[in-house]
Design a protein around this motif. Structure first.
Motif, PDB file in Angstrom:
ATOM      1  N   VAL A 110       0.991  -0.731   0.009  1.00 10.46           N
ATOM      2  CA  VAL A 110      -0.224   0.088   0.027  1.00 10.46           C
ATOM      3  C   VAL A 110       1.117   1.369   0.039  1.00 10.46           C
ATOM      4  O   VAL A 110       2.048   1.294   0.491  1.00 10.46           O
ATOM      5  CB  VAL A 110      -0.841   0.156   1.118  1.00 10.46           C
ATOM      6  CG1 VAL A 110      -1.438   1.105   1.166  1.00 10.46           C
ATOM      7  CG2 VAL A 110      -2.600  -0.934   1.339  1.00 10.46           C
ATOM      8  N   THR A 111       0.738   2.533  -1.092  1.00 12.64           N
ATOM      9  CA  THR A 111       1.788   3.268  -1.110  1.00 12.64           C
ATOM     10  C   THR A 111       0.486   4.519  -1.710  1.00 12.64           C
ATOM     11  O   THR A 111      -0.198   3.840  -2.376  1.00 12.64           O
ATOM     12  CB  THR A 111       2.995   2.724  -2.139  1.00 12.64           C
ATOM     13  OG1 THR A 111       3.472   4.570  -1.708  1.00 12.64           O
ATOM     14  CG2 THR A 111       2.691   2.859  -3.541  1.00 12.64           C
ATOM     15  N   HIS A 112       0.742   5.764  -0.902  1.00 10.51           N
ATOM     16  CA  HIS A 112       0.204   7.106  -1.580  1.00 10.51           C
ATOM     17  C   HIS A 112       1.225   7.485  -2.474  1.00 10.51           C
ATOM     18  O   HIS A 112       0.634   8.360  -3.232  1.00 10.51           O
ATOM     19  CB  HIS A 112       0.133   7.979  -1.050  1.00 10.51           C
ATOM     20  CG  HIS A 112       1.415   8.487   0.003  1.00 10.51           C
ATOM     21  ND1 HIS A 112       1.604   7.999   0.691  1.00 10.51           N
ATOM     22  CD2 HIS A 112       1.415  10.296   0.007  1.00 10.51           C
ATOM     23  CE1 HIS A 112       3.031   8.950   0.868  1.00 10.51           C
ATOM     24  NE2 HIS A 112       2.739   9.893   0.397  1.00 10.51           N
ATOM     25  N   ASP A 113       2.341   6.989  -3.475  1.00 10.58           N
ATOM     26  CA  ASP A 113       3.502   7.246  -3.505  1.00 10.58           C
ATOM     27  C   ASP A 113       3.966   6.782  -5.320  1.00 10.58           C
ATOM     28  O   ASP A 113       3.547   6.129  -5.140  1.00 10.58           O
ATOM     29  CB  ASP A 113       4.495   7.670  -2.906  1.00 10.58           C
ATOM     30  CG  ASP A 113       6.057   7.922  -3.477  1.00 10.58           C
ATOM     31  OD1 ASP A 113       5.984   8.732  -4.470  1.00 10.58           O
ATOM     32  OD2 ASP A 113       7.495   8.264  -2.859  1.00 10.58           O
ATOM     33  N   ALA A 114       3.145   7.569  -5.841  1.00 13.26           N
ATOM     34  CA  ALA A 114       3.588   7.792  -7.546  1.00 13.26           C
ATOM     35  C   ALA A 114       4.995   7.017  -7.749  1.00 13.26           C
ATOM     36  O   ALA A 114       5.080   5.994  -8.432  1.00 13.26           O
ATOM     37  CB  ALA A 114       3.347   8.636  -8.434  1.00 13.26           C
ATOM     38  N   VAL A 115       6.021   7.346  -7.119  1.00 11.54           N
ATOM     39  CA  VAL A 115       7.062   7.217  -7.738  1.00 11.54           C
ATOM     40  C   VAL A 115       7.377   5.565  -6.945  1.00 11.54           C
ATOM     41  O   VAL A 115       7.754   4.360  -7.958  1.00 11.54           O
ATOM     42  CB  VAL A 115       8.068   7.631  -6.930  1.00 11.54           C
ATOM     43  CG1 VAL A 115       9.709   6.757  -6.768  1.00 11.54           C
ATOM     44  CG2 VAL A 115       8.244   9.133  -7.904  1.00 11.54           C
ATOM     45  N   ALA A 116       7.186   5.189  -5.896  1.00 12.10           N
ATOM     46  CA  ALA A 116       7.185   3.342  -4.927  1.00 12.10           C
ATOM     47  C   ALA A 116       6.094   3.034  -5.972  1.00 12.10           C
ATOM     48  O   ALA A 116       6.773   2.144  -6.211  1.00 12.10           O
ATOM     49  CB  ALA A 116       6.220   4.125  -3.787  1.00 12.10           C
ATOM     50  N   ALA A 117       4.686   3.604  -6.313  1.00 17.48           N
ATOM     51  CA  ALA A 117       4.623   2.781  -7.224  1.00 17.48           C
ATOM     52  C   ALA A 117       4.620   2.082  -8.137  1.00 17.48           C
ATOM     53  O   ALA A 117       4.547   0.567  -9.243  1.00 17.48           O
ATOM     54  CB  ALA A 117       3.226   3.388  -7.312  1.00 17.48           C
ATOM     55  N   SER A 118       5.452   3.156  -8.876  1.00 19.99           N
ATOM     56  CA  SER A 118       6.333   3.187 -10.388  1.00 19.99           C
ATOM     57  C   SER A 118       6.640   1.925 -10.298  1.00 19.99           C
ATOM     58  O   SER A 118       7.983   0.708 -11.859  1.00 19.99           O
ATOM     59  CB  SER A 118       7.371   3.799 -11.256  1.00 19.99           C
ATOM     60  OG  SER A 118       8.130   4.015 -10.305  1.00 19.99           O
ATOM     61  N   TYR A 119       7.291   1.016  -9.230  1.00 21.33           N
ATOM     62  CA  TYR A 119       8.522  -0.189  -8.748  1.00 21.33           C
ATOM     63  C   TYR A 119       7.707  -1.317  -9.447  1.00 21.33           C
ATOM     64  O   TYR A 119       8.557  -2.334  -9.211  1.00 21.33           O
ATOM     65  CB  TYR A 119       9.235  -0.148  -7.625  1.00 21.33           C
ATOM     66  CG  TYR A 119      10.114   0.839  -7.702  1.00 21.33           C
ATOM     67  CD1 TYR A 119      11.498   0.345  -7.619  1.00 21.33           C
ATOM     68  CD2 TYR A 119      10.056   1.833  -7.548  1.00 21.33           C
ATOM     69  CE1 TYR A 119      12.440   1.493  -8.118  1.00 21.33           C
ATOM     70  CE2 TYR A 119      11.187   2.870  -7.791  1.00 21.33           C
ATOM     71  CZ  TYR A 119      12.369   2.631  -7.508  1.00 21.33           C
ATOM     72  OH  TYR A 119      13.585   3.571  -7.898  1.00 21.33           O
ATOM     73  N   ALA A 120       6.203  -2.184  -8.568  1.00 19.74           N
ATOM     74  CA  ALA A 120       5.460  -2.359  -9.063  1.00 19.74           C
ATOM     75  C   ALA A 120       4.913  -3.356 -10.632  1.00 19.74           C
ATOM     76  O   ALA A 120       5.666  -2.414 -11.394  1.00 19.74           O
ATOM     77  CB  ALA A 120       4.013  -2.247  -8.491  1.00 19.74           C
ATOM     78  N   ASP A 121       4.997  -4.443 -10.933  1.00 24.02           N
ATOM     79  CA  ASP A 121       4.453  -4.935 -11.610  1.00 24.02           C
ATOM     80  C   ASP A 121       2.699  -4.241 -12.423  1.00 24.02           C
ATOM     81  O   ASP A 121       2.782  -4.307 -13.265  1.00 24.02           O
ATOM     82  CB  ASP A 121       4.512  -6.363 -11.760  1.00 24.02           C
ATOM     83  CG  ASP A 121       5.320  -6.786 -11.440  1.00 24.02           C
ATOM     84  OD1 ASP A 121       6.512  -6.619 -12.115  1.00 24.02           O
ATOM     85  OD2 ASP A 121       5.638  -8.054 -10.174  1.00 24.02           O
ATOM     86  N   THR A 122       1.921  -3.737 -11.427  1.00 21.84           N
ATOM     87  CA  THR A 122       0.903  -3.480 -11.335  1.00 21.84           C
ATOM     88  C   THR A 122       0.628  -2.653 -10.366  1.00 21.84           C
ATOM     89  O   THR A 122       0.715  -3.046  -9.046  1.00 21.84           O
ATOM     90  CB  THR A 122       0.253  -4.967 -10.842  1.00 21.84           C
ATOM     91  OG1 THR A 122      -0.032  -6.183 -12.376  1.00 21.84           O
ATOM     92  CG2 THR A 122      -1.806  -4.322 -11.541  1.00 21.84           C
TER      93      THR A 122
END
Length: 250
Positions: free
Chosen positions: A208-220
């Protein structure tokens, strides 16, 4: 809305059907989750995002067995955790689930190695030396194992937390804003390590994150609003995540 592959597949690490969660009564009643159907493929890194109050943290806490849903079923590694009593649920979390939180949750009096081994020590089990070696080498901790948390940087402490989460070869590792207390450079290092754990160790990560940069490391990236799943991004970028969140009013 059903996300990712059907839950009958053996490639699914975690899935939930008809998940609901209600807080309060009467005028204070809040439907945090509204009949959520979701599944998570093994060996994938998934981020859950949405505006404040969207239900993303509630969803993760219910999936991890940290909070009890009011309705629906949750399966981790084929086990229906909604049918487990407190003792069985504690055992399941210890053996099948890893956690990485914003606060590192390390025991200050223990060395880094002892913190990593703590879940197995509490379970009365011995660790697999070769697997421990693989983890600490991958995470760059070999020369820090005898240090206590106050002797480690924030990034090193979070690496210890990641190592602890991976040690039991869990079905899934849940991350709740795992880089929230880290500077951008250190946060990027930890996110890269989480991503590499899916590619090199076959680990399933739900963050769970609110950070777009952190989310960009995910596959989905799964998108939530008002207690429901409303969208999905594959191979996310900072730009695509930011645009999707903007569309949700985040």
């Amino acid at each position: 809305m059903t996300i990712t592959a059907p839950h009958t597949s053996t490639d699914i690490a975690v899935y939930a059907t008809g998940l609901s969660k209600i807080y309060g009564e009467g005028s204070t009643r809040v439907e945090a989750l509204r009949g959520v159907d979701v599944s998570f493929t093994r060996g994938r890194f998934t981020a859950i995002m949405g505006p404040s109050g969207s239900g993303k943290s509630t969803l993760m806490h219910c999936l991890a067995g940290l909070d009890e849903a009011n309705g629906g079923q949750i399966f981790i590694g084929g086990t229906d955790i909604s049918k487990l009593n407190d003792d069985a649920l504690t055992k399941m979390r210890r053996e099948k689930v890893g956690f990485v939180f914003q606060s590192f949750n390390l025991v200050p009096t223990l060395t880094a190695e002892a913190n990593i081994l703590l879940p197995l020590a509490l379970a009365g089990k011995k660790h697999e030396a070769a697997w421990l070696e693989t983890i600490v080498t991958t995470l760059g901790l070999k020369d820090r194992l005898n240090h206590k948390p106050h002797e480690l940087s924030g990034g090193q402490q979070q690496r210890v937390a990641v190592a602890r989460a991976l040690l039991t070869r869990p079905e899934v590792v849940f991350g709740d804003e795992p880089t929230g207390n880290l500077d951008s450079r250190t946060g990027a290092e930890v996110l890269s390590l989480l991503r590499s754990s899916t590619r090199e160790m076959g680990q399933t990560i739900i963050m769970v994150t609110h950070d777009a940069v952190a989310a960009s490391y995910a596959d989905t990236v799964l998108l939530m609003k008002d207690g429901q799943l409303v969208g999905q991004l594959e191979d996310p970028t900072v730009e695509s995540v930011t645009q999707a969140l903007s569309g949700l009013g985040a």
